[in-house]
Design an enzyme around this catalytic site. Structure first.
Site, PDB file in Angstrom:
ATOM      1  N   GLY A  32      44.466  46.543  28.553  1.00 30.18           N
ATOM      2  CA  GLY A  32      44.561  45.197  29.097  1.00 30.18           C
ATOM      3  C   GLY A  32      45.653  44.450  28.353  1.00 30.18           C
ATOM      4  O   GLY A  32      45.707  44.487  27.117  1.00 30.18           O
ATOM      5  N   ALA A  33      46.552  43.799  29.102  1.00 30.57           N
ATOM      6  CA  ALA A  33      47.750  43.211  28.494  1.00 30.57           C
ATOM      7  C   ALA A  33      47.455  42.281  27.320  1.00 30.57           C
ATOM      8  O   ALA A  33      48.011  42.456  26.230  1.00 30.57           O
ATOM      9  CB  ALA A  33      48.578  42.499  29.568  1.00 30.57           C
ATOM     10  N   GLN A  54      38.604  52.286  35.627  1.00 30.84           N
ATOM     11  CA  GLN A  54      38.326  51.091  34.827  1.00 30.84           C
ATOM     12  C   GLN A  54      37.372  50.133  35.537  1.00 30.84           C
ATOM     13  O   GLN A  54      36.607  49.423  34.894  1.00 30.84           O
ATOM     14  CB  GLN A  54      39.632  50.364  34.479  1.00 30.84           C
ATOM     15  CG  GLN A  54      40.525  51.136  33.519  1.00 30.84           C
ATOM     16  CD  GLN A  54      41.609  51.907  34.247  1.00 30.84           C
ATOM     17  OE1 GLN A  54      41.409  52.374  35.368  1.00 30.84           O
ATOM     18  NE2 GLN A  54      42.761  52.035  33.617  1.00 30.84           N
ATOM     19  N   ASP A  99      49.872  42.560  34.235  1.00 30.46           N
ATOM     20  CA  ASP A  99      50.472  43.074  33.011  1.00 30.46           C
ATOM     21  C   ASP A  99      51.860  42.495  32.767  1.00 30.46           C
ATOM     22  O   ASP A  99      52.316  42.454  31.630  1.00 30.46           O
ATOM     23  CB  ASP A  99      50.534  44.602  33.055  1.00 30.46           C
ATOM     24  CG  ASP A  99      49.160  45.211  32.871  1.00 30.46           C
ATOM     25  OD1 ASP A  99      48.827  45.580  31.729  1.00 30.46           O
ATOM     26  OD2 ASP A  99      48.403  45.294  33.851  1.00 30.46           O
ATOM     27  N   ASN A 127      50.732  45.115  38.044  1.00 31.18           N
ATOM     28  CA  ASN A 127      49.316  45.259  37.657  1.00 31.18           C
ATOM     29  C   ASN A 127      48.908  46.703  37.921  1.00 31.18           C
ATOM     30  O   ASN A 127      49.697  47.528  38.376  1.00 31.18           O
ATOM     31  CB  ASN A 127      48.448  44.267  38.443  1.00 31.18           C
ATOM     32  CG  ASN A 127      47.048  44.148  37.858  1.00 31.18           C
ATOM     33  OD1 ASN A 127      46.879  43.942  36.653  1.00 31.18           O
ATOM     34  ND2 ASN A 127      46.036  44.283  38.684  1.00 31.18           N
ATOM     35  N   LYS A 128      47.679  47.012  37.604  1.00 29.92           N
ATOM     36  CA  LYS A 128      47.183  48.379  37.728  1.00 29.92           C
ATOM     37  C   LYS A 128      47.502  48.967  39.097  1.00 29.92           C
ATOM     38  O   LYS A 128      47.395  48.288  40.120  1.00 29.92           O
ATOM     39  CB  LYS A 128      45.675  48.404  37.475  1.00 29.92           C
ATOM     40  CG  LYS A 128      45.037  49.780  37.501  1.00 29.92           C
ATOM     41  CD  LYS A 128      45.686  50.739  36.511  1.00 29.92           C
ATOM     42  CE  LYS A 128      45.602  50.234  35.087  1.00 29.92           C
ATOM     43  NZ  LYS A 128      46.317  51.120  34.132  1.00 29.92           N
TER      44      LYS A 128
END
Length: 342
Positions: free
Chosen positions: A43-44, A192, A233, A243-244
């Site tokens: 996680g950023a 996740q 992110d 992002n993911k």
């Protein structure tokens, strides 16, 4: 995560969740770098905070009393930590902030500079929690009572120093007395959503339903979701969002079904040095994350696999970006600049 008085960083090993709650004790920056690389901490905002403490550990272990030699060693350690994951800008942001703090300090005593680093890492940690609560406060106003909220990956307390960004908005909505529920994408290939988001929501007694990633479109078509909220992110100057992997697909589906698509992230995730998402470095991870599950092969031996950890959602698919200073709407190029620089 927490800093222990004995001089080490304790991290919850997220690779073991939800089956085991195991803590790692990092006594050197290499331990922190390895934890970031293998996603024990992820996680950023969380990896930014962990890296700040990792730099502190590295500085504590440098065997020198000369300031210039000390600064050179700290910069080398920061470079190693920064290279662990290239996409999340918070990692570099936190390390740059730590180095800058050393440069503006006139103290020549190396031990005093080590204390400066620890104090700054503690400040980054505390500020992140406060920032997340502000994001939650601003974001919860966008969530109507009774909403069914779809989220992707994990942008909760586990992905930050505490409270969360996307899940922080959901927590704040519940704290405001709203009756909402969560739909969590499993988030392939490392699950996740299934392992972490579902775990967090169950622990806080927030209703959560787990779906596979490829169910999201049908869920929207059958009118069983009201809005989408995700973390980030890196966000570029024009509002493009990394992002993911799988986030872009959700944004396209949200647009097709006329559903709001919100991004919740601290200002430290906004990278004004990049004009658009095309400039964001996208981390590619080991192919075995796709071809294997729990160490066992689920694909034919020798098959090729492509495993980008993130994708980029273009700004025209983003309804709004929720930050600690408020909710930012298009046009992002102008409005992000205003909130960052004014």
């Amino acid at each position: 995560m927490r800093w222990l008085e004995e001089g080490c960083l304790e991290l919850l090993d997220q690779t073991k969740l939800p089956l085991k709650v195991t803590y790692l004790k990092c006594r050197d920056y290499l331990d922190v770098a390895a934890a970031i690389k293998r996603l024990a901490v992820r996680g950023a905002p969380a990896i930014g905070t962990a890296a700040a403490y990792g730099l502190t550990l590295g500085a504590m272990n440098l065997k020198t009393r000369q300031k210039e030699e000390f600064l050179s060693g700290v910069k080398a350690i920061a470079s190693e930590l920064s290279a662990t994951r290239p996409t999340a800008v918070n990692l570099r942001w936190a390390l740059d902030r730590m180095i800058k703090k050393l440069h503006i300090d006139d103290n020549e005593d190396v031990n005093s500079l080590r204390t400066v680093l620890l104090e700054e890492a503690n400040l980054i940690y505390q500020e992140d929690i406060e920032t997340n609560r502000k994001i939650g406060k601003h974001g919860q106003a966008l969530i109507p009572n009774g909403s069914r909220v779809l989220t992707h990956c994990n942008a909760g307390a586990l992905a930050t120093a505490g409270y969360g960004t996307a899940l922080g908005v959901i927590r704040a909505a519940r704290e405001a007395g709203k009756n909402i529920s969560v739909i969590a994408d499993e988030t392939r290939p490392l699950l996740q959503g299934a392992r972490l988001t579902a775990w967090e929501m169950l622990r806080e007694h927030i209703p959560v339903t787990l779906i596979t990633d490829n169910m999201a479109g049908y869920l929207m078509a059958t009118q069983k979701v009201d809005l989408i909220i995700v973390g980030a992110d890196r966000i570029t100057a024009n509002g493009d969002v990394a992002n993911k992997i799988g986030t872009y697909s959700l944004a396209v589906l949200a647009k097709a079904h006329n559903l709001p698509f919100y991004v919740a992230a601290p200002l430290s995730t906004i990278d004004m040095s990049l004009a658009s998402g095309a400039e964001i470095p996208i981390e590619e991870r080991d192919h075995t994350e796709i071809t294997h599950l729990d160490g066992k092969s689920v694909a034919p031996p020798g098959v090729k696999a492509w495993n980008p950890a993130f994708d980029v959602t273009p700004n025209h698919l983003v309804t709004a970006i929720i930050t600690e200073r408020g909710v930012i709407y298009p046009a992002y190029l102008d409005n992000l600049d205003k909130i960052i620089n004014h």
